[in-house]
Design an enzyme around this catalytic site. Structure first.
Site, mmCIF file in Angstrom:
data_model
loop_
_atom_site.group_PDB
_atom_site.id
_atom_site.type_symbol
_atom_site.label_atom_id
_atom_site.label_comp_id
_atom_site.label_asym_id
_atom_site.label_seq_id
_atom_site.Cartn_x
_atom_site.Cartn_y
_atom_site.Cartn_z
ATOM 1 N N PRO A 124 0.838 -1.211 0.000
ATOM 2 C CG PRO A 124 0.003 -1.031 2.171
ATOM 3 C CD PRO A 124 0.751 -1.959 1.265
ATOM 4 C CG ASP A 139 4.938 -1.498 2.321
ATOM 5 O OD1 ASP A 139 3.775 -1.376 2.729
ATOM 6 O OD2 ASP A 139 5.447 -2.603 2.035
ATOM 7 C CG HIS A 140 0.451 3.509 5.276
ATOM 8 N ND1 HIS A 140 0.981 3.701 6.532
ATOM 9 C CD2 HIS A 140 -0.465 4.503 5.119
ATOM 10 C CE1 HIS A 140 0.412 4.745 7.096
ATOM 11 N NE2 HIS A 140 -0.466 5.255 6.260
ATOM 12 N NE ARG A 141 3.033 -4.440 2.872
ATOM 13 C CZ ARG A 141 3.569 -5.406 2.120
ATOM 14 N NH1 ARG A 141 3.013 -6.607 2.091
ATOM 15 N NH2 ARG A 141 4.657 -5.175 1.412
ATOM 16 C CB VAL A 157 6.908 3.704 6.497
ATOM 17 C CG1 VAL A 157 7.216 5.139 6.894
ATOM 18 C CG2 VAL A 157 8.191 2.916 6.233
#
Length: 460
Positions: free
Chosen positions: A254, A430-432, A434
């Site tokens: 994401p 990567d929102h998983r 960061v």
């Protein structure tokens, strides 16, 4: 066709340097192929005469398929390469000196073997006298095949990949006198250079040194429609790999992108000062160098930005090193080679690494190994006059920084509107891995360092 990089399944033959009837030596380059990651020259694992080229230039060949056959010692043609795992040990003891081509032996062109088989190197065993040494000799013979050299197998032959053998030949270095420092007793390029340095010998004459090409020698002609309004270009090589990687990244991680616009005038002044600094003499100094250094300092202050998502093990991998990737546009497409352990390099060392990386990429000689193991990437879209972008993550990494064009703009400086050099950075992450706070802090730190480059010292 050998596996010239981890996980690759096919490669395109760009150019043959030999023809049927030509005499070739062990380690001599016979062709150039393009994989999904780079263009690679393949050396011959035999001394002999070329019998047949099994595929023409421009053909895409699966890993494991035979591409060339060579007559060795007047015997039947030796084919290269096939899967090393298919090479059985001799059923009965046969003296190595009498066996010019053991049955079932199928050396590969380079020292990786075929990906689908297990080809890990074993520690080299010393030669012993008598029949008890036969198992060790058989193991050494198979190991020789995996290291990319065939022919007569002897237990005393130094272990080195064909490119290293060619380097030693060019420098006039006897590999038997070189002390290996590589894993399992493998002689590396550095070992050869170290052996050549004190000798101060003139390079040995090279029998054949075909000039490498930086672009495909033969490329299938694109298909043009009957009305000449459309052209269809085959998707392969670097373009095919890039497409697959970008689609996989975009639909797996994401993405979030943040932007910051700031005054980079002081950094630009420092660039000019460093160009005349004696410690940077002969080195390339440009804004990208200091931006890269700023990224490394900011990563040290925000170590969680340098992570990877391990889906298989359901783990987050925190990396205590930075292999800094630099996106490079080449005639073959976009590639992202990286500088290994960039976090440990001084500014002069980083400048040298950047220059070598860019020069190698432009020449089309970036190796697959140079594009593996990256942890963070910088893409400089500013060189095209673009203000910024929303970059897609390089697979396996948690963040990528896009650098926009540096332009003279009106800017409020010390309470007055003045012309200042301004740029915009874009950070995709990567929102998983960061979250918004970490991404914002990292991006703000990079901008703060470039606004006040003295922070390269105070924050290091």
């Amino acid at each position: 066709m050998p596996d010239v990089g981890e996980g690759l399944t096919e490669a395109e033959i760009l150019k043959w340097y030999v023809q049927p009837g030509d005499t070739v030596a062990d380690g001599q380059v016979v062709c150039e192929v393009e994989t999904a990651k780079a263009a690679v020259e393949l050396p011959s694992p035999f001394d002999g005469v070329v019998h047949e080229l099994l595929f023409p230039e421009g053909t895409t060949v699966d890993v494991g398929q035979v591409i060339i056959s060579v007559n060795v010692g007047g015997d039947a043609p030796a084919e290269a390469p096939a899967a090393p795992a298919a090479a059985p040990a001799p059923a009965a003891p046969v003296p190595a000196a009498e066996e010019s081509e053991p049955q079932g032996r199928q050396p590969v062109l380079v020292g990786y073997g075929v990906a689908a088989t297990s080809t890990k190197r074993r520690p080299r065993k010393g030669a012993t006298a008598g029949s008890a040494a036969v198992p060790e000799q058989a193991a050494a013979a198979i190991q020789g095949e995996l290291n990319g050299h065939g022919g007569v197998a002897t237990a005393t032959r130094p272990l080195a990949k064909p490119p290293v053998r060619k380097l030693a030949k060019d420098l006039g270095v006897d590999l038997a006198t070189v002390t290996p420092t590589g894993p399992d007793g493998i002689i590396t390029r550095e070992d050869v250079h170290a052996a050549a340095a004190p000798a101060v010998e003139a390079p040995a004459p090279v029998v054949e040194a075909p000039a490498p090409v930086s672009a495909p020698a033969v490329v299938p002609a694109p298909a043009v429609s009957a009305d000449a309004r459309e052209t269809r270009i085959p998707i392969k090589g670097v373009r095919k790999a890039t497409a697959a990687a970008m689609v996989g990244s975009a639909f797996t991680a994401p993405h979030v992108t943040e932007f910051v616009t700031f005054d980079i005038t002081r950094t630009m002044k420092l660039v000019e000062e460093l160009k005349s600094d004696k410690d940077m003499a002969g080195l390339r100094v440009n804004p990208l160098l200091l931006i890269a250094k700023a990224v490394l300092v900011a990563a040290k202050r925000n170590p969680d930005i340098n992570t990877a998502w391990d889906e298989a093990n359901q783990e987050i991998v925190l990396k205590h090193y930075v292999n800094l990737g630099i996106a490079a546009a080449t005639p073959r497409g976009l590639i992202v080679p990286n500088i290994k352990d960039a976090h440990a390099q001084t500014l002069p060392e980083l400048s040298k690494s950047l220059s070598e990386l860019v020069a190698t990429a432009r020449e089309g000689k970036t190796t697959p190994a140079a594009m593996q193991g990256g942890t963070f990437t910088i893409t400089n879209v500013g060189v095209f006059g673009v203000d910024t972008g929303t970059p897609i993550l390089n697979p396996g990494e948690s963040a990528i920084l896009a650098v926009g064009a540096i332009k003279l703009q009106p800017w409020v400086h010390k309470g007055k509107v003045k012309p200042r050099q301004v740029t915009t950075l874009a950070l995709s992450f990567d929102h998983r891995l960061v979250d918004g706070e970490l991404g914002s802090k990292f991006l703000a730190d990079v901008a703060a360092i470039l606004e006040q480059p003295k922070r390269l010292i105070t924050w290091s």
